[in-house]
Each structure stands twice: as structure tokens, then as C-alpha cells.
Write a protein that holds these residues in place. Structure first.
Motif, PDB file in Angstrom:
ATOM      1  N   HIS A  68       4.590   5.928   7.870  1.00  0.00           N
ATOM      2  CA  HIS A  68       5.366   4.591   6.794  1.00  0.00           C
ATOM      3  C   HIS A  68       4.033   5.716   4.885  1.00  0.00           C
ATOM      4  CE1 HIS A  68       6.155   2.303   9.944  1.00  0.00           C
ATOM      5  NE2 HIS A  68       5.298   3.095  10.418  1.00  0.00           N
ATOM      6  N   GLU A  69       4.309   5.753   4.465  1.00  0.00           N
ATOM      7  CA  GLU A  69       3.918   5.401   3.109  1.00  0.00           C
ATOM      8  C   GLU A  69       2.840   4.616   3.335  1.00  0.00           C
ATOM      9  OE1 GLU A  69       4.458   5.715  -1.853  1.00  0.00           O
ATOM     10  OE2 GLU A  69       6.398   5.454  -0.774  1.00  0.00           O
ATOM     11  N   ALA A  70       1.552   4.862   3.008  1.00  0.00           N
ATOM     12  CA  ALA A  70       0.554   4.031   2.595  1.00  0.00           C
ATOM     13  C   ALA A  70       0.057   3.297   0.910  1.00  0.00           C
ATOM     14  CB  ALA A  70      -1.008   5.105   2.604  1.00  0.00           C
ATOM     15  N   MET A  71       0.318   2.097   1.041  1.00  0.00           N
ATOM     16  CA  MET A  71       0.183   1.106  -0.234  1.00  0.00           C
ATOM     17  C   MET A  71      -0.742   1.518  -0.963  1.00  0.00           C
ATOM     18  SD  MET A  71       2.908   0.204  -1.293  1.00  0.00           S
ATOM     19  CE  MET A  71       3.408   0.943  -0.168  1.00  0.00           C
ATOM     20  N   PRO A  72      -1.504   1.710  -1.687  1.00  0.00           N
ATOM     21  CA  PRO A  72      -3.138   1.821  -2.333  1.00  0.00           C
ATOM     22  C   PRO A  72      -3.985   0.588  -2.176  1.00  0.00           C
ATOM     23  CG  PRO A  72      -1.072   1.120  -4.273  1.00  0.00           C
ATOM     24  CD  PRO A  72      -0.121   1.309  -3.606  1.00  0.00           C
ATOM     25  N   ALA A  73      -4.786   0.663  -2.213  1.00  0.00           N
ATOM     26  CA  ALA A  73      -5.807  -0.311  -2.057  1.00  0.00           C
ATOM     27  C   ALA A  73      -6.644  -1.135  -3.099  1.00  0.00           C
ATOM     28  CB  ALA A  73      -7.682  -0.425  -0.914  1.00  0.00           C
ATOM     29  N   SER A  74      -6.674  -2.160  -3.449  1.00  0.00           N
ATOM     30  CA  SER A  74      -6.502  -2.970  -4.483  1.00  0.00           C
ATOM     31  C   SER A  74      -8.174  -2.891  -5.248  1.00  0.00           C
ATOM     32  CB  SER A  74      -6.356  -4.170  -4.112  1.00  0.00           C
ATOM     33  OG  SER A  74      -7.360  -5.433  -3.547  1.00  0.00           O
ATOM     34  N   ASP A  75      -8.577  -3.691  -6.259  1.00  0.00           N
ATOM     35  CA  ASP A  75     -10.269  -3.400  -6.702  1.00  0.00           C
ATOM     36  C   ASP A  75     -10.393  -4.200  -5.371  1.00  0.00           C
ATOM     37  OD1 ASP A  75      -9.258  -1.552  -8.954  1.00  0.00           O
ATOM     38  OD2 ASP A  75      -9.618  -2.841 -10.496  1.00  0.00           O
ATOM     39  N   GLY A  76     -10.079  -5.491  -5.530  1.00  0.00           N
ATOM     40  CA  GLY A  76     -10.937  -6.545  -4.705  1.00  0.00           C
ATOM     41  C   GLY A  76     -11.063  -5.905  -3.513  1.00  0.00           C
TER      42      GLY A  76
END
Length: 360
Positions: A68-76
């Protein structure tokens, strides 16, 4: 460490080179971000191409691995382990030349995005493992040289540190009565996890275990909860005995509800930067022992590939393919333990199993 006359392990390797020997019901979920390619100068020693190549080999040789394509981690999410100023500088490309030299990469939009997604892949792998899958993976990750306020050694953000903190926060929201989620980070990259050790040096809820070359990078080590320093040229027998002692010590001191495992390929004898002498069989026995340790305690495990700098890239990939074959075997045990219907319910937040301190 003195050799034991009767070591508590045996080097027994059973490979499933034919993917059809693994149950068709078995599947390990793995998350990738290799389509974000850093524009590195010619001759750069970081093996950027190995990540896409690993995904290609998995697709052909081990189709049971669901990618699965990884989603980006958010700033938080990143701020759970990193300072806001550092996150902003990576995002905007305002890191100093000295900071970029320490990381080892030039800044580019792809560098910043890949760093976020490498963290995101470990976050997703941990969530999947905790939801009932038991074993899951990041096709990259293991960026253990990143500190709260700086990167280093090809590591921008520390994926294991962010994931440990986020899993603890998510666990606290849904399982307040069971106490805090305790996380063990078992780091078997050949280089010490110095950034991870520093981030958690005063955090009793995360146990950092690092087995690494004593004379290898980083040359200024931090203090993990448990550091095992290995001499140059360490081979299978001494390594596996040291690992057994390390896991016994971890067992005496800590009861995790989640294991994050850095399955570095760089202890292999063919690695350009490793300085150890483990064989393919020795590394496969290492992976099997760590996964078995987690399985015996019914502790979910998420693993990242960490380092690997083989003179021949296919050598590194072969070590990593063995790790995935081993993970598929342990996934079969988890699937037998948790019916598919229960896993689906857990993934939606309904009836999630309580893994913390589960009975063996």
C-alpha cells in the motif's frame, strides 16, 4: 561476551523459497514510498534504487505481501517526537548546509515528502499490527539517527519514535483502563540507534534496545535502555548468543504491548558499511528469533527495513526477502489466532483486541 558452552539457541533455518508453500490466506501488509526519489549526485553511497527494487521482487516472488502507498505524516504527528522548528525547516527547505551535511542528503521537495511518508509507512504498519494483523511492515524506514531537533546518517525524521508516541496516544484514547501502551524498539541495524535513544532517554514507557557494531557509526554513542556492542567481524554464533541474552534482559525489565523492529540488512558479511560477518542463515535466524519472541508473548510487531549497503545491491535485497518470508510464516500464526471477522472489526475500531500484556 564469553561464549556459552550450551547456547540457548540453535541455528535452524527453514525457508519457504516457493511462495506457494506459504498459506494463500497468509498476507503481510507493507507500506511504501519509493516513488519519491531523491535527486542524489552521481556516486552517492545511499542505495536509493533498492526500495523500488524490493517492491518489485516482493510483487513477483511473494505476492502474499499486500503493498500500500504510505500516507505522509502530519506536522502534528511529527511533533510527537520532533521540534516544530526542525519540522518547519525540513518542510520549507531552510536547513543549514551543516544540517544537510549531517543528514547526508541535499534538500529537495522529494526529500521532504519522502521523509514524511517514511514515517507515515511505519505509522500505518503499527496501526495494522495493533488492529489484529499481528505483523506488518514498512518497506523502508528505520531512520534511527534522527534526533528531536536534527537529522543524521541518511535519517531526516525518526519513524520509530513518532510511531511509538502516536500508538501510545491512540491506545490511550480507546483503552484508558488498561494503562499506558508500553513499546519496545528492537533495533538490529548494525549502527546504534542514537537518535532513538536520546529521544526516549527519560521515557520509561518506551524500551530502546540496540545491538550494533562497537566501532561503527555513530562514533559518539548515546545510552539506550540496553546497548549491546559487537566487535568487528562478529559472526553468526556470537551474534545470536548476544541477541538471546538481550531478549532475556528485555523480558526481565519490560512487558511491551507493541514491538517496533528495525531489521537492518547491514550486519551481513557482504555489506560495505557493516563490518560484521553474519551470513544469510544467521540473519534469517535473527529475524525468526525476534518474531518468535513477540509471537510467544502475543505482542504485535511492526518492522522496518533500516540499513543495507551491500556491495551488490541484490545481496541486501536477498536479506530483506528472507525477512518477509519469515514474517509471512508468523502472520499465519496470527491469522489462526484472530479470525478474519475479528480482524475486520478491529480495523474499524469495533471490538479491538486488547493485546497489552496478553496471555501467552
Amino acid at each position: 561476551m564469553a561464549a556459552s558452552k550450551t547456547p540457548p539457541w540453535r541455528l535452524v533455518v527453514v525457508r519457504s523459497h516457493n511462495p506457494h508453500l506459504v498459506s494463500p490466506r497468509s498476507s503481510v501488509h507493507a507500506y511504501y514510498a519509493d516513488h519519491f526519489v531523491l535527486p542524489l549526485p552521481s556516486g552517492h553511497r545511499f542505495p536509493m534504487a533498492k526500495y523500488a527494487r524490493l517492491r518489485e521482487r516482493l510483487a513477483v516472488e511473494l505476492p502474499q505481501v499486500q503493498m500500500h502507498e504510505a500516507m505522509p505524516a502530519s506536522d502534528g504527528e511529527l511533533a510527537l517526537a520532533h521540534t516544530p522548528d526542525y519540522i518547519a525547516a525540513v518542510t520549507a527547505g531552510t536547513l543549514s548546509p551543516a544540517a544537510l551535511r549531517e543528514i547526508g542528503f541535499p534538500w529537495s521537495p522529494a526529500m521532504a515528502e519522502r521523509a514524511r511518508r517514511s514515517v507515515g509507512a511505519t505509522l500505518q504498519a503499527c496501526r495494522t499490527a495493533m488492529s489484529g494483523a499481528g505483523v506488518s511492515a514498512n518497506l523502508a524506514g528505520g531512520t534511527h539517527h534522527a534526533y528531536a531537533d536534527k537529522g543524521g546518517g541518511f535519517c531526516v525524521f525518526n519513524d520509530a519514535a513518532v510511531a511509538a508516541r502516536l500508538m501510545q496516544a491512540e491506545h490511550a484514547r480507546v483503552a484508558r483502563s488498561s494503562g499506558p501502551l508500553l513499546v519496545a524498539i528492537i533495533d538490529l541495524d548494525v549502527h546504534q540507534g542514537n537518535g532513538t535513544a536520546r529521544i526516549f532517554e527519560r521515557d520509561a514507557s518506551v524500551f530502546t534496545l540496540s545491538m550494533h557494531g562497537a566501532k561503527n557509526f555513530p562514533f559518539r554513542k548515546e545510552s539506550s535502555d540496553l546497548d549491546i556492542d559487537l566487535p568487528d567481524g562478529c559472526g553468526d554464533a556470537a551474534y545470536l548468543e548476544a541477541l538471546e541474552h538481550a531478549l532475556d534482559e528485555l523480558d526481565r525489565r519490560f512487558i511491551p504491548g507493541l514491538v517496533i523492529y528495525l531489521a537492518g540488512a547491514d550486519p551481513h558479511e557482504g555489506d560495505r558499511l557493516g563490518r560484521l560477518k553474519l551470513s544469510f542463515d544467521g540473519l534469517e535466524a535473527r529475524d525468526r528469533r525476534v518474531m518468535d519472541w513477540a509471537w510467544q508473548r502475543r505482542v504485535p510487531l511492526a518492522f522496518a527495513m533500516a540499513g543495507g549497503y551491500g556491495a551488490d545491491m541484490e545481496t541486501t535485497l536477498q536479506v530483506q526477502m528472507h525477512t518477509y518470508r519469515t514474517a509471512l510464516e508468523y502472520d499465519q500464526r496470527w491469522q489462526a489466532l484472530v479470525p478474519c471477522s475479528s480482524m475486520a472489526a478491529a480495523a474499524t475500531g469495533m471490538g479491538a483486541p486488547r493485546w497489552q500484556n496478553a496471555a501467552a
